[in-house]
Each structure stands twice: as C-alpha cells, then as structure tokens.
Design a protein around this motif. Structure first.
Motif, mmCIF file in Angstrom:
data_model
loop_
_atom_site.group_PDB
_atom_site.id
_atom_site.type_symbol
_atom_site.label_atom_id
_atom_site.label_comp_id
_atom_site.label_asym_id
_atom_site.label_seq_id
_atom_site.Cartn_x
_atom_site.Cartn_y
_atom_site.Cartn_z
ATOM 1 N N VAL A 79 0.865 -1.178 0.000
ATOM 2 C CA VAL A 79 0.000 0.000 0.000
ATOM 3 C C VAL A 79 0.902 1.228 0.000
ATOM 4 C CG1 VAL A 79 -1.718 1.309 1.310
ATOM 5 C CG2 VAL A 79 -1.861 -1.186 1.219
ATOM 6 N N VAL A 80 0.690 2.111 -0.977
ATOM 7 C CA VAL A 80 1.498 3.326 -1.087
ATOM 8 C C VAL A 80 0.645 4.525 -0.703
ATOM 9 C CG1 VAL A 80 2.892 4.757 -2.628
ATOM 10 C CG2 VAL A 80 2.847 2.281 -2.934
ATOM 11 N N THR A 81 1.120 5.257 0.300
ATOM 12 C CA THR A 81 0.473 6.494 0.734
ATOM 13 C C THR A 81 1.401 7.652 0.370
ATOM 14 O OG1 THR A 81 1.476 6.524 2.937
ATOM 15 C CG2 THR A 81 -0.571 5.241 2.678
ATOM 16 N N TRP A 129 6.212 -1.059 -12.496
ATOM 17 C CA TRP A 129 6.296 0.271 -13.112
ATOM 18 C C TRP A 129 5.227 1.202 -12.558
ATOM 19 C CZ3 TRP A 129 10.155 2.527 -15.433
ATOM 20 C CH2 TRP A 129 11.153 1.732 -15.976
ATOM 21 N N CYS A 130 4.062 0.666 -12.284
ATOM 22 C CA CYS A 130 3.012 1.481 -11.661
ATOM 23 C C CYS A 130 3.486 1.956 -10.282
ATOM 24 C CB CYS A 130 1.719 0.678 -11.555
ATOM 25 S SG CYS A 130 0.333 1.626 -10.925
ATOM 26 N N TYR A 131 4.114 1.052 -9.544
ATOM 27 C CA TYR A 131 4.655 1.433 -8.239
ATOM 28 C C TYR A 131 5.698 2.539 -8.403
ATOM 29 C CZ TYR A 131 7.283 1.516 -3.946
ATOM 30 O OH TYR A 131 7.913 1.958 -2.818
ATOM 31 N N TYR A 137 5.506 10.087 -7.664
ATOM 32 C CA TYR A 137 4.489 11.102 -7.358
ATOM 33 C C TYR A 137 4.495 11.422 -5.864
ATOM 34 C CZ TYR A 137 0.069 13.620 -7.452
ATOM 35 O OH TYR A 137 -0.891 14.589 -7.329
ATOM 36 N N ALA A 138 4.557 10.391 -5.039
ATOM 37 C CA ALA A 138 4.554 10.593 -3.587
ATOM 38 C C ALA A 138 5.839 11.284 -3.128
ATOM 39 C CB ALA A 138 4.391 9.249 -2.873
ATOM 40 N N GLY A 141 6.227 14.886 -5.637
ATOM 41 C CA GLY A 141 5.077 15.784 -5.725
ATOM 42 C C GLY A 141 4.486 15.855 -7.120
ATOM 43 N N PRO A 142 3.299 16.481 -7.224
ATOM 44 C CA PRO A 142 2.572 16.511 -8.489
ATOM 45 C C PRO A 142 3.267 17.318 -9.592
ATOM 46 C CG PRO A 142 1.454 17.839 -6.831
ATOM 47 C CD PRO A 142 2.567 17.127 -6.139
ATOM 48 N N ARG A 143 4.177 18.212 -9.251
ATOM 49 C CA ARG A 143 4.827 19.038 -10.271
ATOM 50 C C ARG A 143 6.145 18.456 -10.771
ATOM 51 N NH1 ARG A 143 3.310 25.165 -8.618
ATOM 52 N NH2 ARG A 143 1.209 24.630 -7.988
ATOM 53 N N ARG A 144 6.788 17.611 -9.944
ATOM 54 C CA ARG A 144 8.130 17.144 -10.319
ATOM 55 C C ARG A 144 8.240 15.630 -10.461
ATOM 56 N NH1 ARG A 144 11.882 18.268 -6.463
ATOM 57 N NH2 ARG A 144 13.438 17.609 -7.964
ATOM 58 N N TRP A 145 7.169 14.884 -10.287
ATOM 59 C CA TRP A 145 7.273 13.425 -10.295
ATOM 60 C C TRP A 145 7.818 12.894 -11.611
ATOM 61 C CZ3 TRP A 145 4.744 10.163 -13.615
ATOM 62 C CH2 TRP A 145 3.668 10.693 -14.329
#
Length: 164
Positions: A79-81, A129-131, A137-138, A141-145
């Motif tokens: 589980v990725v938070t 790859w999804c991980y 992203y985690a 962040g949403p701007r640099r992932w």
C-alpha cells in the motif's frame, strides 16, 4: 481489499500484490567433524581425506549462506500512501518511509529501494512500473514526479511510441 486500520483517511496511491525480498548477509555456522580411524595406512588416509573434504564442503556451504543475498522471499500486499510504502508480509505491516530511501532503482520487473538504516527492499511483479510512478508522485510531488531519474526508461518508451 479492506484498508489496514493504521491508514488515515488520506489518499492511497496504490494497493497491489508484489513479490517481496530483502538483501542482507547473516551468520552461518557449521559443525566441524572429527574422525578416528584405525586400520591399514590406506584406510586411515582415506578416512582423514574424507573428513577434510566433508569439513571443507560444510565450511563452503556456511560461507555461501552467510553472504549478502536476497532473502525473506514472500508475497506482500503493498500500500502506497503520500509518505510511506507499507508492505504486509506474513500478517505484519512494515513501513518504509519515502523520505528515508537513499536510492530507487528499477531492475526489469523489480523496484529496489536502498536505505541507510535498514536492508534494501525489492518488490517485483506486474505492478512494478506502476509502483515506480506512484512512488515518484509521492516522493517528488505533483509538479516534479515526471523528473524522477528512475523513470527515464519509461520516458524514453513513451517518447519512442509518440514518434511512431
């Protein structure tokens, strides 16, 4: 799947099964055997040589088992938070803080995370790859992932597809 009780009501980026392993060395022991032989010189020599060979094999086996290698192979629910990758292994939830990872490497169908204080973690499977994307992203962040260095092969694959 039922959410683990420790999760707060915040976002969960991924909940998927993986093959789990850790990389470390350990201590291995072996029993030194002794042979007492009585008889002809050829028989005594054969017994001594056989004992030496047996002890050498046992020592080599122990040295091989002690070397750093991938261990603890198991299936894990991951589980990725936003802050942590949680791995449920044999009913125990193990947290791996994203900001504690020193290195993230994609090796084929596996993601390997290295840490300063704990053994490296390898998670393998179809969702690797999804991980990697969710971890980027985690972590960034949403701007640099998309700038995560370990996503370079994915960026190249997308670029190649876009050119065709």
């Amino acid at each position: 799947m039922i959410a683990p009780g420790f999760l707060d009501p915040g976002p969960v980026y991924l909940d998927a099964p993986f093959h789990y392993a850790r990389f470390y060395g350990t201590t291995a022991t072996y029993g030194q055997s002794w042979t007492y032989a009585y008889g002809s010189p050829a028989f005594v020599t054969g017994a001594v040589v056989g004992n030496l060979v047996g002890n050498g094999i046992a020592r080599a086996r122990a040295e091989n088992l002690a070397q750093a290698q991938w261990r603890e192979f198991a299936y894990a629910r991951v589980v990725v938070t936003p802050t942590t990758t949680w791995c449920c292994v044999d009913g125990r939830w193990l947290p791996f803080a994203h900001d504690a990872a020193l290195e993230f490497v994609i090796d084929g169908p596996s993601c390997v995370l290295s840490f300063a204080d704990v053994e490296p973690l390898r998670m393998s499977g179809p969702s690797a790859w999804c991980y990697a994307v969710m971890y980027a992203y985690a972590r960034y962040g949403p701007r640099r992932w998309q700038e995560a260095p370990f996503l370079h092969p994915l960026r190249e694959a997308v670029r190649s597809l876009a050119m065709h």
